[in-house]
Design a protein around this motif. Structure first.
Motif, PDB file in Angstrom:
ATOM      1  N   PRO A   1       0.816  -1.218   0.000  1.00 43.75           N
ATOM      2  CA  PRO A   1       0.000   0.000   0.000  1.00 43.75           C
ATOM      3  C   PRO A   1       0.852   1.272   0.000  1.00 43.75           C
ATOM      4  O   PRO A   1       1.774   1.403   0.811  1.00 43.75           O
ATOM      5  N   GLU A   2       0.544   2.159  -0.887  1.00 46.78           N
ATOM      6  CA  GLU A   2       1.271   3.415  -0.975  1.00 46.78           C
ATOM      7  C   GLU A   2       1.101   4.231   0.301  1.00 46.78           C
ATOM      8  O   GLU A   2       1.983   5.020   0.667  1.00 46.78           O
ATOM      9  N   LEU A   3      -0.025   4.016   0.998  1.00 46.93           N
ATOM     10  CA  LEU A   3      -0.289   4.773   2.223  1.00 46.93           C
ATOM     11  C   LEU A   3       0.807   4.546   3.260  1.00 46.93           C
ATOM     12  O   LEU A   3       1.217   5.480   3.952  1.00 46.93           O
ATOM     13  N   VAL A   4       1.285   3.310   3.391  1.00 54.44           N
ATOM     14  CA  VAL A   4       2.335   3.015   4.376  1.00 54.44           C
ATOM     15  C   VAL A   4       3.587   3.815   4.054  1.00 54.44           C
ATOM     16  O   VAL A   4       4.194   4.443   4.932  1.00 54.44           O
ATOM     17  N   ARG A   5       3.974   3.795   2.808  1.00 51.91           N
ATOM     18  CA  ARG A   5       5.151   4.549   2.380  1.00 51.91           C
ATOM     19  C   ARG A   5       4.964   6.039   2.658  1.00 51.91           C
ATOM     20  O   ARG A   5       5.868   6.716   3.175  1.00 51.91           O
ATOM     21  N   GLU A   6       3.777   6.543   2.337  1.00 50.69           N
ATOM     22  CA  GLU A   6       3.495   7.963   2.521  1.00 50.69           C
ATOM     23  C   GLU A   6       3.587   8.370   3.995  1.00 50.69           C
ATOM     24  O   GLU A   6       4.207   9.385   4.344  1.00 50.69           O
ATOM     25  N   VAL A   7       2.979   7.573   4.875  1.00 51.66           N
ATOM     26  CA  VAL A   7       2.987   7.895   6.305  1.00 51.66           C
ATOM     27  C   VAL A   7       4.400   7.869   6.862  1.00 51.66           C
ATOM     28  O   VAL A   7       4.812   8.766   7.606  1.00 51.66           O
ATOM     29  N   LEU A   8       5.186   6.863   6.478  1.00 55.52           N
ATOM     30  CA  LEU A   8       6.547   6.757   7.002  1.00 55.52           C
ATOM     31  C   LEU A   8       7.453   7.869   6.481  1.00 55.52           C
ATOM     32  O   LEU A   8       8.273   8.412   7.220  1.00 55.52           O
ATOM     33  N   LEU A   9       7.294   8.219   5.217  1.00 55.56           N
ATOM     34  CA  LEU A   9       8.095   9.320   4.675  1.00 55.56           C
ATOM     35  C   LEU A   9       7.728  10.631   5.366  1.00 55.56           C
ATOM     36  O   LEU A   9       8.591  11.472   5.637  1.00 55.56           O
TER      37      LEU A   9
ATOM     38  N   GLU B   1      21.544  -5.899   5.451  1.00 52.30           N
ATOM     39  CA  GLU B   1      20.857  -5.919   6.741  1.00 52.30           C
ATOM     40  C   GLU B   1      20.466  -4.533   7.233  1.00 52.30           C
ATOM     41  O   GLU B   1      19.902  -4.391   8.314  1.00 52.30           O
ATOM     42  N   ASP B   2      20.767  -3.491   6.456  1.00 53.61           N
ATOM     43  CA  ASP B   2      20.629  -2.116   6.935  1.00 53.61           C
ATOM     44  C   ASP B   2      19.228  -1.561   6.683  1.00 53.61           C
ATOM     45  O   ASP B   2      19.027  -0.641   5.897  1.00 53.61           O
ATOM     46  N   TRP B   3      18.234  -2.135   7.355  1.00 54.67           N
ATOM     47  CA  TRP B   3      16.858  -1.640   7.262  1.00 54.67           C
ATOM     48  C   TRP B   3      16.136  -1.940   8.564  1.00 54.67           C
ATOM     49  O   TRP B   3      16.539  -2.799   9.339  1.00 54.67           O
ATOM     50  N   ASN B   4      15.031  -1.224   8.797  1.00 51.75           N
ATOM     51  CA  ASN B   4      14.265  -1.377  10.032  1.00 51.75           C
ATOM     52  C   ASN B   4      12.921  -2.067   9.839  1.00 51.75           C
ATOM     53  O   ASN B   4      12.500  -2.851  10.698  1.00 51.75           O
ATOM     54  N   LEU B   5      12.224  -1.757   8.765  1.00 50.19           N
ATOM     55  CA  LEU B   5      10.888  -2.313   8.547  1.00 50.19           C
ATOM     56  C   LEU B   5      10.757  -2.796   7.114  1.00 50.19           C
ATOM     57  O   LEU B   5      11.042  -2.053   6.179  1.00 50.19           O
ATOM     58  N   TYR B   6      10.357  -4.045   6.965  1.00 46.52           N
ATOM     59  CA  TYR B   6      10.106  -4.627   5.642  1.00 46.52           C
ATOM     60  C   TYR B   6       8.607  -4.863   5.564  1.00 46.52           C
ATOM     61  O   TYR B   6       8.065  -5.693   6.282  1.00 46.52           O
ATOM     62  N   TRP B   7       7.945  -4.122   4.680  1.00 51.40           N
ATOM     63  CA  TRP B   7       6.482  -4.193   4.554  1.00 51.40           C
ATOM     64  C   TRP B   7       6.129  -4.740   3.186  1.00 51.40           C
ATOM     65  O   TRP B   7       6.598  -4.246   2.169  1.00 51.40           O
ATOM     66  N   ARG B   8       5.281  -5.736   3.172  1.00 50.65           N
ATOM     67  CA  ARG B   8       4.807  -6.269   1.897  1.00 50.65           C
ATOM     68  C   ARG B   8       3.381  -6.777   2.063  1.00 50.65           C
ATOM     69  O   ARG B   8       2.941  -7.106   3.171  1.00 50.65           O
ATOM     70  N   GLY B   9       2.660  -6.869   0.950  1.00 53.75           N
ATOM     71  CA  GLY B   9       1.278  -7.305   0.997  1.00 53.75           C
ATOM     72  C   GLY B   9       1.121  -8.804   1.067  1.00 53.75           C
ATOM     73  O   GLY B   9       0.111  -9.309   1.552  1.00 53.75           O
ATOM     74  N   SER B  10       2.116  -9.549   0.580  1.00 55.83           N
ATOM     75  CA  SER B  10       2.050 -11.003   0.565  1.00 55.83           C
ATOM     76  C   SER B  10       2.889 -11.585   1.704  1.00 55.83           C
ATOM     77  O   SER B  10       3.566 -10.861   2.429  1.00 55.83           O
ATOM     78  N   ALA B  11       2.860 -12.914   1.843  1.00 54.95           N
ATOM     79  CA  ALA B  11       3.562 -13.575   2.937  1.00 54.95           C
ATOM     80  C   ALA B  11       5.075 -13.561   2.713  1.00 54.95           C
ATOM     81  O   ALA B  11       5.549 -13.520   1.575  1.00 54.95           O
ATOM     82  N   PHE B  12       5.808 -13.610   3.794  1.00 53.18           N
ATOM     83  CA  PHE B  12       7.262 -13.720   3.726  1.00 53.18           C
ATOM     84  C   PHE B  12       7.674 -15.182   3.652  1.00 53.18           C
ATOM     85  O   PHE B  12       6.963 -16.078   4.106  1.00 53.18           O
ATOM     86  N   ARG B  13       8.859 -15.407   3.097  1.00 52.27           N
ATOM     87  CA  ARG B  13       9.419 -16.758   3.086  1.00 52.27           C
ATOM     88  C   ARG B  13       9.958 -17.103   4.477  1.00 52.27           C
ATOM     89  O   ARG B  13      10.327 -16.209   5.239  1.00 52.27           O
ATOM     90  N   THR B  14      10.015 -18.392   4.769  1.00 55.39           N
ATOM     91  CA  THR B  14      10.519 -18.836   6.073  1.00 55.39           C
ATOM     92  C   THR B  14      11.927 -18.322   6.324  1.00 55.39           C
ATOM     93  O   THR B  14      12.276 -17.908   7.439  1.00 55.39           O
ATOM     94  N   SER B  15      12.756 -18.307   5.293  1.00 62.39           N
ATOM     95  CA  SER B  15      14.142 -17.848   5.452  1.00 62.39           C
ATOM     96  C   SER B  15      14.202 -16.390   5.888  1.00 62.39           C
ATOM     97  O   SER B  15      15.133 -15.978   6.586  1.00 62.39           O
ATOM     98  N   GLU B  16      13.232 -15.593   5.484  1.00 55.68           N
ATOM     99  CA  GLU B  16      13.236 -14.182   5.854  1.00 55.68           C
ATOM    100  C   GLU B  16      12.951 -14.006   7.342  1.00 55.68           C
ATOM    101  O   GLU B  16      13.404 -13.033   7.958  1.00 55.68           O
TER     102      GLU B  16
END
Length: 466
Positions: free
Chosen positions: A19-27, A42-57
């Motif tokens: 959702p673009e809204l998440v990006r907009e609010v955080l910016l 590894e240099d990030w704080n929040l990974y947001w996605r609409g679908s499920a993450f893989r187990t490795s993530e």
């Protein structure tokens, strides 16, 4: 780097299709978007996605990183899985608590059982049934029928008793989109946002026109294309959404005591989450926003329709803007970011933290790398022996009662806090919920502050009147 204006975090957002809204609010809060070409992996704080993450993530998460999904929640977000889990809990614990979901059959597997139920009830006017594909959203593929000859499907579906006596406002059907944040499954920690959406159909409810989706479905993705979307519709007004605040104001205008209604909805949320909580792996660096769809019938009983994974965050109207921007801001605050989380790259390079924040053993005490030393200026303190490589256990602290408009609804007392801190004690939690519901039932059917709710019945339709 940019400082988060609320938490002081030097925040980096890793963003895929979402959702673009998440990006907009955080910016707007001062975050910076993660660029794979310019930063360490590894240099990030929040990974947001609409679908499920893989187990490795999940397995590779570091202490300063958050994901917007818990693993393995499909047990309530896919319609057939939700039906199976609610059926299992009802069989194990009785129907007195798990009576908030309409009778449901999963086809084709349950066709024989459905046929038996259909034949048993066929001599009664109705009942009506609603058919939904198990893995589609936004109202796609849904239809309502009374005669089994109208039942046709070419994929796995659920067939559910259609709640044919919904509460109406000015003759229009509606449901509630309740936003639920699960901060943790181990220990189970649940927040419900006090703002939400009331979603209306755009044509008047009428059981004689079952094929008119604009009268029977409340999905915005359908109704915003209806011929009466922009037409004034009595108290509903234009469009097809209210904020929850407006709905509460409407209830107050009728002198309705809403506390019992919200307590019942809170119980529905808790009981639904209990169907999967013991089986969800522990991952303290995750948070999940669910969309619970609740319908209220003419007797003011709330019913669970479905649970949405990655509920829509598009902005179609002013109600969306009012509700969803605040929702995302409060969700970020609920993630408990602090300035220490902004020291990602230096912390990683200095200590080579590689221990994951993911526990498949479902333990409530989560081992994480020691990062308390990073609070000291310039990160110049020498290591004392091997302490930098040690791990520490997250303390079992009582979760915050409220964060923004998120109100903690579980645990709701000391007994449920204790029952959720180690291995989830479902039996103890159910006992506490029984006490709650017993107290509610002692208040007699539905009591109100100054008057009794009057429902006027016209052509099998129930309309709220004062």
């Amino acid at each position: 780097f940019f400082l988060d204006k609320v938490s002081g975090l030097l925040g980096l957002l890793r963003f895929t299709v979402g959702p673009e809204l998440v990006r907009e609010v955080l910016l707007e809060r001062g975050w910076e978007e993660y660029d794979e070409g310019e930063r360490e992996e590894e240099d990030w704080n929040l990974y947001w996605r609409g679908s499920a993450f893989r187990t490795s993530e999940y397995h590779n998460l570091l202490p300063w990183q958050r994901l917007n999904h818990h693993p393995k929640t499909i047990g309530i977000t896919r319609k057939d899985c939700l039906a199976r889990n609610l059926r299992r809990m009802k069989a194990a614990l009785g129907s007195s608590l798990y009576d908030f979901s309409p009778t449901v059959f999963i086809l084709p597997n349950d066709y024989t059982r459905f046929l038996a139920e259909y034949n048993k009830l066929r001599l009664v006017r109705g009942p009506y049934w609603i058919c939904k594909p198990v893995d589609l959203s936004r109202g796609r593929g849904i239809f309502i029928f009374e005669d089994i000859r109208d039942l046709a499907y070419d994929c796995s579906v659920i067939v559910q008793r259609y709640i044919s006596n919904p509460l109406l406002i000015s003759g229009y059907k509606f449901d509630l989109r309740i936003y639920v944040c699960v901060k943790s499954f181990h220990p189970l920690t649940v927040y419900i946002h006090q703002e939400g959406l009331v979603r209306f159909s755009t044509e008047k409810y009428n059981l004689s026109s079952l094929h008119n989706l604009y009268a029977h479905l409340t999905n915005t993705s359908i109704n915003k294309f209806g011929p009466f979307y922009r037409t004034d519709k009595g108290k509903v007004g234009q469009g097809c959404k209210w904020t929850m605040s407006k709905f509460r104001h409407f209830l107050h205008s009728l002198d309705i005591n809403e506390l019992l209604l919200w307590q019942r909805i809170s119980n529905i949320v808790t009981l639904t989450l209990l169907t999967i909580a013991p089986s969800v792996p522990s991952c303290p660096n995750c948070v999940e926003l669910f969309g619970f769809d609740i319908l209220i019938d003419a007797k003011f009983k709330p019913w669970l329709l479905e649970v949405n994974y990655s509920p829509a965050l598009t902005l179609d109207c002013q109600a969306d803007i009012t509700v969803k921007k605040g929702l995302i801001g409060d969700l970020i605050d609920l993630m408990n970011y602090t300035a220490i989380d902004g020291l990602r790259e230096r912390a990683y390079q200095k200590h080579r933290y590689k221990q994951p924040c993911f526990n498949t053993n479902h333990a409530s005490h989560i081992s994480i790398p020691v990062i308390s030393q990073l609070k000291e200026p310039k990160l110049q303190r020498k290591r004392r022996g091997s302490k930098a490589q040690q791990t520490q256990t997250l303390p079992l602290l009582k979760p915050l009662r409220q964060v923004g408009d998120f109100i903690r609804t579980f645990p709701f007392n000391r007994a449920t806090l204790k029952a959720s801190q180690h291995k989830l004690d479902v039996t103890a939690i159910i006992q506490e919920l029984h006490k709650l519901t017993g107290h509610q039932h002692s208040d007699k059917p539905v009591t109100y502050m100054h008057m009794t709710l009057v429902t006027e019945r016209k052509n099998n339709n129930y309309i709220v009147t004062a």
